[in-house]
Scaffold this active site. Structure first.
Site, PDB file in Angstrom:
ATOM      1  N   ASN A  17       0.859  -1.183   0.000  1.00  0.00           N
ATOM      2  CA  ASN A  17       0.000   0.000   0.000  1.00  0.00           C
ATOM      3  C   ASN A  17       0.899   1.237   0.000  1.00  0.00           C
ATOM      4  O   ASN A  17       1.502   1.566   1.014  1.00  0.00           O
ATOM      5  CB  ASN A  17      -0.893  -0.036   1.260  1.00  0.00           C
ATOM      6  CG  ASN A  17      -1.723   1.218   1.433  1.00  0.00           C
ATOM      7  OD1 ASN A  17      -1.819   2.047   0.511  1.00  0.00           O
ATOM      8  ND2 ASN A  17      -2.319   1.367   2.603  1.00  0.00           N
ATOM      9  N   TRP A  18       0.984   1.887  -1.153  1.00  0.00           N
ATOM     10  CA  TRP A  18       1.910   3.018  -1.290  1.00  0.00           C
ATOM     11  C   TRP A  18       1.338   4.310  -0.699  1.00  0.00           C
ATOM     12  O   TRP A  18       2.030   5.330  -0.669  1.00  0.00           O
ATOM     13  CB  TRP A  18       2.262   3.235  -2.765  1.00  0.00           C
ATOM     14  CG  TRP A  18       3.034   2.103  -3.374  1.00  0.00           C
ATOM     15  CD1 TRP A  18       3.473   0.976  -2.748  1.00  0.00           C
ATOM     16  CD2 TRP A  18       3.464   1.994  -4.743  1.00  0.00           C
ATOM     17  NE1 TRP A  18       4.151   0.184  -3.633  1.00  0.00           N
ATOM     18  CE2 TRP A  18       4.162   0.773  -4.857  1.00  0.00           C
ATOM     19  CE3 TRP A  18       3.321   2.804  -5.874  1.00  0.00           C
ATOM     20  CZ2 TRP A  18       4.720   0.353  -6.068  1.00  0.00           C
ATOM     21  CZ3 TRP A  18       3.872   2.383  -7.071  1.00  0.00           C
ATOM     22  CH2 TRP A  18       4.565   1.170  -7.163  1.00  0.00           C
ATOM     23  N   LYS A  19       0.089   4.279  -0.307  1.00  0.00           N
ATOM     24  CA  LYS A  19      -0.568   5.467   0.273  1.00  0.00           C
ATOM     25  C   LYS A  19      -0.383   6.681  -0.651  1.00  0.00           C
ATOM     26  O   LYS A  19      -0.307   6.513  -1.863  1.00  0.00           O
ATOM     27  CB  LYS A  19      -0.056   5.704   1.692  1.00  0.00           C
ATOM     28  CG  LYS A  19      -0.165   4.434   2.543  1.00  0.00           C
ATOM     29  CD  LYS A  19       0.030   4.648   4.004  1.00  0.00           C
ATOM     30  CE  LYS A  19      -0.117   3.314   4.727  1.00  0.00           C
ATOM     31  NZ  LYS A  19      -0.036   3.429   6.169  1.00  0.00           N
ATOM     32  N   HIS A  38      -9.450   1.223   5.382  1.00  0.00           N
ATOM     33  CA  HIS A  38      -8.134   1.395   6.015  1.00  0.00           C
ATOM     34  C   HIS A  38      -8.289   2.364   7.183  1.00  0.00           C
ATOM     35  O   HIS A  38      -9.102   3.294   7.123  1.00  0.00           O
ATOM     36  CB  HIS A  38      -7.132   1.944   4.991  1.00  0.00           C
ATOM     37  CG  HIS A  38      -5.725   1.939   5.506  1.00  0.00           C
ATOM     38  ND1 HIS A  38      -5.256   2.925   6.339  1.00  0.00           N
ATOM     39  CD2 HIS A  38      -4.711   1.064   5.335  1.00  0.00           C
ATOM     40  CE1 HIS A  38      -3.998   2.639   6.656  1.00  0.00           C
ATOM     41  NE2 HIS A  38      -3.644   1.528   6.055  1.00  0.00           N
ATOM     42  N   GLU A  81      -6.653   4.807   8.098  1.00  0.00           N
ATOM     43  CA  GLU A  81      -6.503   6.228   7.735  1.00  0.00           C
ATOM     44  C   GLU A  81      -7.800   6.770   7.116  1.00  0.00           C
ATOM     45  O   GLU A  81      -8.149   7.934   7.308  1.00  0.00           O
ATOM     46  CB  GLU A  81      -5.299   6.388   6.781  1.00  0.00           C
ATOM     47  CG  GLU A  81      -3.992   6.244   7.543  1.00  0.00           C
ATOM     48  CD  GLU A  81      -2.839   5.633   6.756  1.00  0.00           C
ATOM     49  OE1 GLU A  81      -2.861   5.656   5.510  1.00  0.00           O
ATOM     50  OE2 GLU A  81      -1.903   5.114   7.406  1.00  0.00           O
ATOM     51  N   GLU A 104      -5.349  -5.060  10.884  1.00  0.00           N
ATOM     52  CA  GLU A 104      -4.319  -4.044  11.089  1.00  0.00           C
ATOM     53  C   GLU A 104      -4.605  -3.292  12.384  1.00  0.00           C
ATOM     54  O   GLU A 104      -5.412  -2.344  12.387  1.00  0.00           O
ATOM     55  CB  GLU A 104      -4.348  -3.036   9.938  1.00  0.00           C
ATOM     56  CG  GLU A 104      -4.005  -3.630   8.598  1.00  0.00           C
ATOM     57  CD  GLU A 104      -3.396  -2.567   7.677  1.00  0.00           C
ATOM     58  OE1 GLU A 104      -2.262  -2.762   7.247  1.00  0.00           O
ATOM     59  OE2 GLU A 104      -4.048  -1.545   7.433  1.00  0.00           O
ATOM     60  N   GLY A 107       2.547   2.107  10.797  1.00  0.00           N
ATOM     61  CA  GLY A 107       3.510   3.192  10.626  1.00  0.00           C
ATOM     62  C   GLY A 107       4.264   3.542  11.898  1.00  0.00           C
ATOM     63  O   GLY A 107       4.939   4.573  11.954  1.00  0.00           O
ATOM     64  N   SER A 154       3.509  -2.171  10.308  1.00  0.00           N
ATOM     65  CA  SER A 154       4.979  -2.168  10.472  1.00  0.00           C
ATOM     66  C   SER A 154       5.636  -3.475  10.024  1.00  0.00           C
ATOM     67  O   SER A 154       6.595  -3.938  10.647  1.00  0.00           O
ATOM     68  CB  SER A 154       5.354  -1.846  11.924  1.00  0.00           C
ATOM     69  OG  SER A 154       4.893  -0.543  12.257  1.00  0.00           O
ATOM     70  N   GLY A 162       2.788  -1.219   4.349  1.00  0.00           N
ATOM     71  CA  GLY A 162       2.789   0.206   4.021  1.00  0.00           C
ATOM     72  C   GLY A 162       4.200   0.678   3.730  1.00  0.00           C
ATOM     73  O   GLY A 162       4.736   0.480   2.640  1.00  0.00           O
TER      74      GLY A 162
END
Ligand code: PGA
Length: 263
Positions: free
Chosen positions: A9-11, A94, A96, A166, A172, A212, A233
């Site tokens: 997941n490159w965000k 997600h 976020e 998650e 992160g 992570s 991520g």
């Protein structure tokens, strides 16, 4: 051999040329493995050019988000209908999206249903915050997120879906969740699905761990029964660490197969 799914997941990172360079470097390092599926989730803008660049035997694409209506006056949104020929997967719910963009349980439910309606496999993310874990609410949170997220699906559709566990506090942060905590959560997720949708759906459903993840930690999770892969991520933005995750997975599978053969 259980097939392992690894999703990067490159965000909101990498412009089109940076994304293209990363794919180029990954393609040099990652070989085609029958028992590993590698999925890249770049920005919406980059999906189209990457779809032309990737070797589809090596990589599949995922969107990081989409809107649940198929078309209409929804300024700034992209629908699942628009993505259906471009991606195999879409990440939904997600943390976020839930916490920064205030996506509600209902919105996430509608997005999961829209993905399935458009023949895109949903990767539904679930997980508790630090406070919820400390308050002993982990299972309740997972229950509520699963109940609502999967509520419009049939047992067969749930069986074809992917759930990513998650824990929000592990995303992160470098603060990885201990394998026994992940094992508990994953077993809860599967037992929920079994109770509501039956054993077939629960057995077929793929469950990932995310938070992570790096090449150094994955073997601890691959040993957990019921974990089918990773949602990665930060480490997916670096070709060495992401290809390292794929390579370590392959080595683990090889070792595991040898042990099985010796039995
Ligand atoms: P991380 O992100 O690997 O950087 O913790 C995981 C995710 O957000 O899916």
């Amino acid at each position: 051999m259980r097939k392992i799914l690894i999703v990067g997941n490159w965000k909101m990172n990498l412009n089109t040329s940076e994304a293209s360079l990363l794919v180029h470097r990954l393609a040099e390092r990652i070989k085609i493995h029958r028992d590993i599926e590698v999925v890249l989730a770049p920005s919406m803008l980059t999906l189209q050019p990457l779809s032309l660049q990737i070797d589809r035997r090596k990589f599949r694409l995922a969107a990081q988000n989409a809107y649940f209506r198929d078309e209409g006056a929804f300024t700034g949104e992209v629908s699942f209908t628009m993505l259906r020929d471009l991606v195999h997967y879409v990440i939904i719910g997600h943390s976020e999206r839930r916490h920064i963009f205030d996506e509600t349980l209902d919105t996430i439910r509608d997005k999961v249903a829209a993905a399935v309606r458009n023949e895109i496999t949903p990767i539904l993310c679930v997980g508790e915050t630090k406070t919820e874990r400390l308050d002993g609410e982990t299972k309740q949170v997972l229950h509520d997120q699963l109940m609502s997220g999967l509520s419009n699906l049939t047992a067969k559709e749930v069986g074809a879906a992917v759930i990513a566990y998650e824990p929000v506090w592990a995303i992160g942060s470098g603060d990885i969740a201990a394998p026994d905590k992940v094992a508990d959560a994953v077993s809860y997720i599967r037992s929920y699905v079994k109770d509501v949708f039956g054993a077939r759906g629960a057995n077929k459903l793929r469950v990932l761990y995310g938070g992570s993840v790096t090449p150094d930690v994955i073997s601890g999770y691959l040993g957990i029964s019921g974990v089918d892969g990773f949602l990665v991520g930060g480490a997916s933005l670096n070709y060495e660490s992401f290809s390292g995750i794929v390579e370590s997975t392959r080595k683990w599978q090889r070792r595991h197969a040898e042990v099985e053969n010796e039995r």
